[in-house]
Design an enzyme around this catalytic site. Structure first.
Site, PDB file in Angstrom:
ATOM      1  N   CYS A   4      -8.193 -48.119  26.389  1.00  0.00           N
ATOM      2  CA  CYS A   4      -7.519 -48.092  27.695  1.00  0.00           C
ATOM      3  C   CYS A   4      -8.487 -47.879  28.855  1.00  0.00           C
ATOM      4  CB  CYS A   4      -6.404 -47.047  27.698  1.00  0.00           C
ATOM      5  SG  CYS A   4      -6.955 -45.335  27.545  1.00  0.00           S
TER       6      CYS A   4
ATOM      7  N   HIS B 127      -3.852 -41.683  28.858  1.00  0.00           N
ATOM      8  CA  HIS B 127      -3.793 -43.140  28.949  1.00  0.00           C
ATOM      9  C   HIS B 127      -3.867 -43.553  30.412  1.00  0.00           C
ATOM     10  CE1 HIS B 127      -3.083 -47.154  27.459  1.00  0.00           C
ATOM     11  NE2 HIS B 127      -2.143 -47.335  28.355  1.00  0.00           N
TER      12      HIS B 127
ATOM     13  N   ASN C  64      -2.516 -53.012  30.875  1.00  0.00           N
ATOM     14  CA  ASN C  64      -3.251 -51.952  30.187  1.00  0.00           C
ATOM     15  C   ASN C  64      -3.667 -52.405  28.800  1.00  0.00           C
ATOM     16  OD1 ASN C  64      -1.004 -50.065  28.274  1.00  0.00           O
ATOM     17  ND2 ASN C  64      -0.371 -51.875  29.412  1.00  0.00           N
TER      18      ASN C  64
END
EC number: 3.4.-.-
Length: 523
Positions: A435, A485, A497
């Protein structure tokens, strides 16, 4: 089939020893008649084609009427073996073209009566029942003493003709053909299966299909009982293999915050992030819930993650005392406010908190003296130095931000180039990403350097509310023990993402996302 038989001799004695080769029990000759074949003669005399050819020094199966053949009946060397596949089909003849008589469960002991030229074994199982199985799925041989007399089983007459044997031999050369028809699973060293088990912990090499075979449940049932949207499973995952356990197998939101590996399990496969420095390598695992859009049923719906606020928190209070593990995002979520408002109420310039701090969580943000006589450069409306503007201490000139129109367009365009690329732990691009590796790479293409981890990226950004968020801002999520995240906000509640399903769009308020949303950061 009529044949003329003339007895020539009988052996005077037979020496039988354990593990010795088969010995001759009797000998005779037959005279070949029209229509006879080696296979037919072997069947009528309790022997095999190979034994006939060897005894008569034949190099082919061709015989002619009037030819005399020596026939030797053999005392078979019986061997006790056990089924090494999970299930093994027993057939009426030596080959997959013959009908299935029954199936034997893995571990069932059988007695091998004879071995055919194509590798199949004639076996005795149960209470004297006979049939044929592929010898490659029998193991753990225990040799017994040879029987004193030959046994010719009635079922032998159901064997296929020689032409069919040749066809079977060709099929046996292709393992896949046999595997699909006669052995459900061919692991010869598979451990015993606990048929009473209701759950299974995934190990390396496990697949949904293998588990369905192992526990006798369909793939569809396993996916339904475990709220799986795909057949992907991961090591350590707890899988319900019986319907009765379906309600208890949703992974719990369990956080392990000890360094160097912090791993949290919520409702979905693992998303991990790696941090590399010039002197040390720190591994940080980030676990997310199933990344799905709002139109998709997500496994996260079945999870029962521990709620962020403690049960004793009075959400009507106007102040809050910071406790261990608290973050501004968690406190804001508890009291239904935003991080930026809490910071404004308390005059905070960073997100750092100390245990014991008392924070205002409700109230009106104090008005700021915005007289620009001492700061005329903040006037963006006209050229009059005496005019007032609102909140001059906050510079909202988007030309100084990575989120201005031109920079945001470039960042989003770069992010879109990588849609569909694979996720990998520690992936820095350009072929695979995790991420924060994805956000770092995308911003770097626009000349902007970001820290490597999501937590560090959160700390380095200027926090903005959702109403203030613009395309190109970063959006952050916390699963219970800190920022875990990050994605790139593209507007309208959507982000791009890198997660366990690869680089993709996700709804930040969708299932598995909204409850963990912390806020937005501007670079």
């Amino acid at each position: 089939m009529n044949m003329k038989k003339a007895t020539i001799a009988a052996t005077a004695g037979i020496a039988v020893t354990a593990f010795a080769a088969p010995t001759i029990a009797s000998a005779s000759t037959v005279v070949v008649e029209a229509g006879d074949t080696l296979w037919g003669i072997a069947q009528d005399n309790g022997t095999t084609v190979d034994a006939l050819k060897k005894a008569n020094k034949l190099t082919t199966d061709k015989i002619v009427p009037g030819q005399k053949l020596q026939v030797t009946e053999v005392a078979s060397e019986k061997t006790e073996k056990s089924v090494s596949a999970t299930w093994l089909n027993v057939r009426s003849g030596a080959g997959v073209d013959n009908s299935i008589v029954t199936s034997l469960k893995g571990g069932t002991k059988v007695t091998v009566e004879s071995t055919e030229a194509n590798g199949w074994n004639k076996i005795t199982y149960g209470e004297g029942k006979t049939g044929y199985v592929n010898g490659k799925y029998l193991g753990n041989a225990v040799t017994s003493a040879p029987s004193a007399t030959p046994e010719v089983k009635q079922e032998e007459t159901t064997q296929a003709a020689p032409a069919q044997q040749t066809k079977t031999e060709v099929k046996q050369a292709t393992p896949a053909a046999t595997t699909e028809k006669d052995a459900v699973e061919t692991k010869t060293t598979a451990p015993a299966v606990d048929t009473n088990a209701t759950t299974h912990t995934v190990k390396s090499g496990d697949t949904i299909w293998a588990l369905s075979v192992k526990y006798g449940a369909s793939v569809q049932d396993l996916m339904s009982w475990n709220n799986l949207s795909s057949s992907s499973i991961y090591v350590g995952q707890n899988i319900a293999v019986k319907q009765s356990a379906a309600k208890n197998t949703a992974p719990k939101a369990e956080a392990k915050t000890e360094a160097p590996a912090a791993e949290k399990q919520t409702a979905a496969p693992v998303v991990k992030e790696s941090t590399n420095t010039s002197t040390t390598t720190t591994v940080k695992k980030e676990t997310t819930t199933e990344k799905q859009t709002s139109t998709t049923k997500a496994p996260a719906q079945a999870a029962k993650p521990a709620p962020a606020p403690a049960p004793t928190v009075n959400t009507n209070a106007s102040s809050y005392t910071v406790k261990s593990g608290d973050t501004l995002g968690k406190i804001a979520s508890t009291f239904g406010t935003t991080v930026s408002k809490i910071k404004a109420l308390n005059g905070l310039t960073s997100d750092n908190l100390q245990v014991g701090d008392v924070l205002k969580v409700k109230g009106t943000v104090p008005a700021t003296n915005t007289n620009t006589a001492t700061a005329p450069t903040t006037n963006t409306n006209n050229n009059t130095s005496s005019s007032n503007t609102s909140t001059p201490s906050k510079n909202n000139n988007t030309n100084q931000s990575s989120s201005n129109s031109s920079s945001a367009s470039a960042i989003i365009a770069e992010a879109q180039k990588h849609l569909g690329k694979a996720y990998s732990w520690g992936g820095n691009g350009p072929t695979t990403f995790d991420c924060s590796g994805f956000t770092s790479y995308v911003f770097a293409q626009s000349g902007i350097t970001l820290p490597r981890t999501s937590g560090a990226q959160y700390a380095s950004t200027t926090k903005v509310s959702e109403s203030e968020a613009q395309p190109g801002d970063l959006v952050f999520f916390d699963y219970g023990s800190g920022i875990a995240h990050v994605g790139i906000y593209v507007g309208n509640g959507q982000m791009i993402n890198a997660q366990d399903n690869g680089v993709k769009y996700d709804n930040i308020h969708g299932s598995g996302w909204g409850q963990y949303l912390v806020g937005f950061g501007r670079v």
